[in-house]
Enzyme design. Sequence first.
Site, PDB file in Angstrom:
ATOM      1  N   HIS A   7       0.870  -1.178   0.000  1.00  0.00           N
ATOM      2  CA  HIS A   7       0.000   0.000   0.000  1.00  0.00           C
ATOM      3  C   HIS A   7       0.911   1.233   0.000  1.00  0.00           C
ATOM      4  CE1 HIS A   7      -2.718   2.984   1.906  1.00  0.00           C
ATOM      5  NE2 HIS A   7      -3.719   2.226   1.468  1.00  0.00           N
ATOM      6  N   ASP A  30       3.098  -4.796   7.997  1.00  0.00           N
ATOM      7  CA  ASP A  30       1.876  -4.015   7.812  1.00  0.00           C
ATOM      8  C   ASP A  30       0.712  -4.993   7.921  1.00  0.00           C
ATOM      9  OD1 ASP A  30      -0.394  -2.825   6.848  1.00  0.00           O
ATOM     10  OD2 ASP A  30       0.530  -1.961   5.065  1.00  0.00           O
ATOM     11  N   GLN A  83      -4.559  -5.328   6.755  1.00  0.00           N
ATOM     12  CA  GLN A  83      -5.569  -6.246   6.192  1.00  0.00           C
ATOM     13  C   GLN A  83      -5.492  -7.634   6.814  1.00  0.00           C
ATOM     14  OE1 GLN A  83      -7.896  -5.217   4.278  1.00  0.00           O
ATOM     15  NE2 GLN A  83      -7.079  -3.291   3.489  1.00  0.00           N
ATOM     16  N   LYS A 109     -10.450  -1.020  10.268  1.00  0.00           N
ATOM     17  CA  LYS A 109     -10.561  -2.202   9.409  1.00  0.00           C
ATOM     18  C   LYS A 109     -10.937  -3.441  10.218  1.00  0.00           C
ATOM     19  CE  LYS A 109      -7.184  -0.476   6.083  1.00  0.00           C
ATOM     20  NZ  LYS A 109      -7.988   0.101   5.001  1.00  0.00           N
ATOM     21  N   CYS A 120      -4.817   2.590  -3.577  1.00  0.00           N
ATOM     22  CA  CYS A 120      -3.571   3.104  -2.971  1.00  0.00           C
ATOM     23  C   CYS A 120      -2.437   2.100  -3.148  1.00  0.00           C
ATOM     24  CB  CYS A 120      -3.749   3.450  -1.500  1.00  0.00           C
ATOM     25  SG  CYS A 120      -5.026   4.677  -1.221  1.00  0.00           S
TER      26      CYS A 120
HETATM   27  N1  7TS Z   1      -1.749  -0.941   4.614  1.00  0.00           N
HETATM   28  C1  7TS Z   1      -2.668  -1.661   3.970  1.00  0.00           C
HETATM   29  C2  7TS Z   1      -2.344  -3.048   3.531  1.00  0.00           C
HETATM   30  C3  7TS Z   1      -3.929  -1.122   3.738  1.00  0.00           C
HETATM   31  O1  7TS Z   1      -4.853  -1.863   3.112  1.00  0.00           O
HETATM   32  C4  7TS Z   1      -4.215   0.191   4.173  1.00  0.00           C
HETATM   33  C5  7TS Z   1      -5.535   0.852   3.876  1.00  0.00           C
HETATM   34  C6  7TS Z   1      -3.217   0.892   4.853  1.00  0.00           C
HETATM   35  C7  7TS Z   1      -2.002   0.293   5.058  1.00  0.00           C
HETATM   36  C8  7TS Z   1      -3.446   2.258   5.403  1.00  0.00           C
HETATM   37  O2  7TS Z   1      -4.337   2.204   6.459  1.00  0.00           O
HETATM   38  P1  7TS Z   1      -4.891   3.543   7.125  1.00  0.00           P
HETATM   39  O3  7TS Z   1      -5.931   3.056   8.064  1.00  0.00           O
HETATM   40  O4  7TS Z   1      -3.742   4.188   7.807  1.00  0.00           O
HETATM   41  O5  7TS Z   1      -5.441   4.377   6.010  1.00  0.00           O
HETATM   42  N2  7TS Z   1      -6.203   0.321   2.756  1.00  0.00           N
HETATM   43  C9  7TS Z   1      -7.268   0.845   2.139  1.00  0.00           C
HETATM   44  C10 7TS Z   1      -7.903   0.202   1.067  1.00  0.00           C
HETATM   45  O6  7TS Z   1      -7.559  -0.880   0.617  1.00  0.00           O
HETATM   46  N3  7TS Z   1      -8.920   0.949   0.651  1.00  0.00           N
HETATM   47  O7  7TS Z   1      -8.981   2.053   1.416  1.00  0.00           O
HETATM   48  C11 7TS Z   1      -7.959   1.993   2.350  1.00  0.00           C
END
Ligand code: 7TS
Length: 410
Positions: free
Chosen positions: A127, A204, A207, A230, A368
């Site tokens: 990401h 990370d 997910q 999430k 992203c």
């Molecule tokens: N890493 C992964 C694998 C992600 O899927 C996401 C967000 C992030 C980091 C960042 O997370 P945040 O909570 O700090 O924004 N992924 C997504 C997505 O797949 N669609 O919208 C956000």
Amino acid sequence: MNNTVQYDIASIRDDFPILQRKIFGKPLVYLDNAASTQRPVQVINAIKDLYEGHYANVHRGVHTLSQESTNLYNEARAKVRSFIHASCVHEVVFTRGTTESINLVAQCYARPRLRPGDEILITHMEHHSNIVPWQMVCEQTGAILKVVPISDKGELEMERFHELLGEKTKLVSVVQVSNALGTVNPVKEIIAAAHAFGVPVLVDGAQAVPHIPIDVQKLDADFYAFSGHKIYGPTGVGVLYGKEKLLSEMPPYQGGGDMILSVSFEKTTYNQLPYKFEAGTPNIAGVIGLGAAIDYVQKVGLGIIAAHEHGLLEYATARLRDIDGLRIIGEANQKAGLISFVLDCVHPHDIGTMLDGEGVAVRAGHHCAQPVMERYGVPATARASFAMYNTFGEIDVLAEAIKKTIQMFK
Ligand code: 7TS
């Protein structure tokens, strides 16, 4: 599918008020869980109860409300500790989310250590939040970003990983479950290989935590990052797990209240872990809501959730493979509950709009993860991502809505 027999999906769905929504007069089919999940009443009520009955700032007052808020806040940290099996609560740092957790490690762990020519190793399926912070720290220090390629199926090329890992590598940062492909990476193997070179690893887990039981000690992860929203919790809150030794060697991320022991113009001393990394009034309601979300997930049982989602993934994969002109992007052997796909004749954004008209929420875009799109030669994909409350019937609605879309655009 056998596992789903004991799975009380009806009562789970009852806990999520938003699932009653109608979209264009049709029942909502919410398949955008990888972007953000929905919240059960238990999480909503935990936040409501806090504001209605216990709220005050934390770590400050001797008055009753401040103590009650502080206790609830501390309890949430203990819940996170036990959920990810950290060895102690001060290894759990609350952040704004995965993005901030990774930036914190980039600036406070990597930046002071990196010298020109040193290497950070990531993968092609990260990401943006696990790419850009490393590019920034490379610019700041003269270090070099190395990238492990991925195969046509969407798996890491592990031979290349082993070749790229070496004396110059100072940190490996890798996604456990890809948000664009669904691939589950062999993080345990990656961590063991990196440790053989004395290289720490950040995982990370954005997910991964909603779908896979996590034990940071068994993984031997040095850092582990995830977001509350999430995993059925609030937005604006997340976690950085770090091994105590590493966290205690790192300078603070931001300066301000709560992260100090004493301040004078001559000398300021920093607070102990984890407060050293939590400057300012924290996201109190967010943290307490995250604790409630973890309680909820544990009450349902992550093992049984994972089995249910795996059933959904298999069923949806079979149904979507049956559709002419549909191509699934990401067919790794180990996948968690999401499917990215493209259609021959319809742009992903149009797929998103058409499905919305049928009540089906999917994400359309680059997720992203633009390097992943570039790797598979597509500008974007449509992505259906599953959560504990999704049903097999909803997969049927998705498949029929895709077929209808194809008919319309033919
Ligand atoms: N890493 C992964 C694998 C992600 O899927 C996401 C967000 C992030 C980091 C960042 O997370 P945040 O909570 O700090 O924004 N992924 C997504 C997505 O797949 N669609 O919208 C956000």
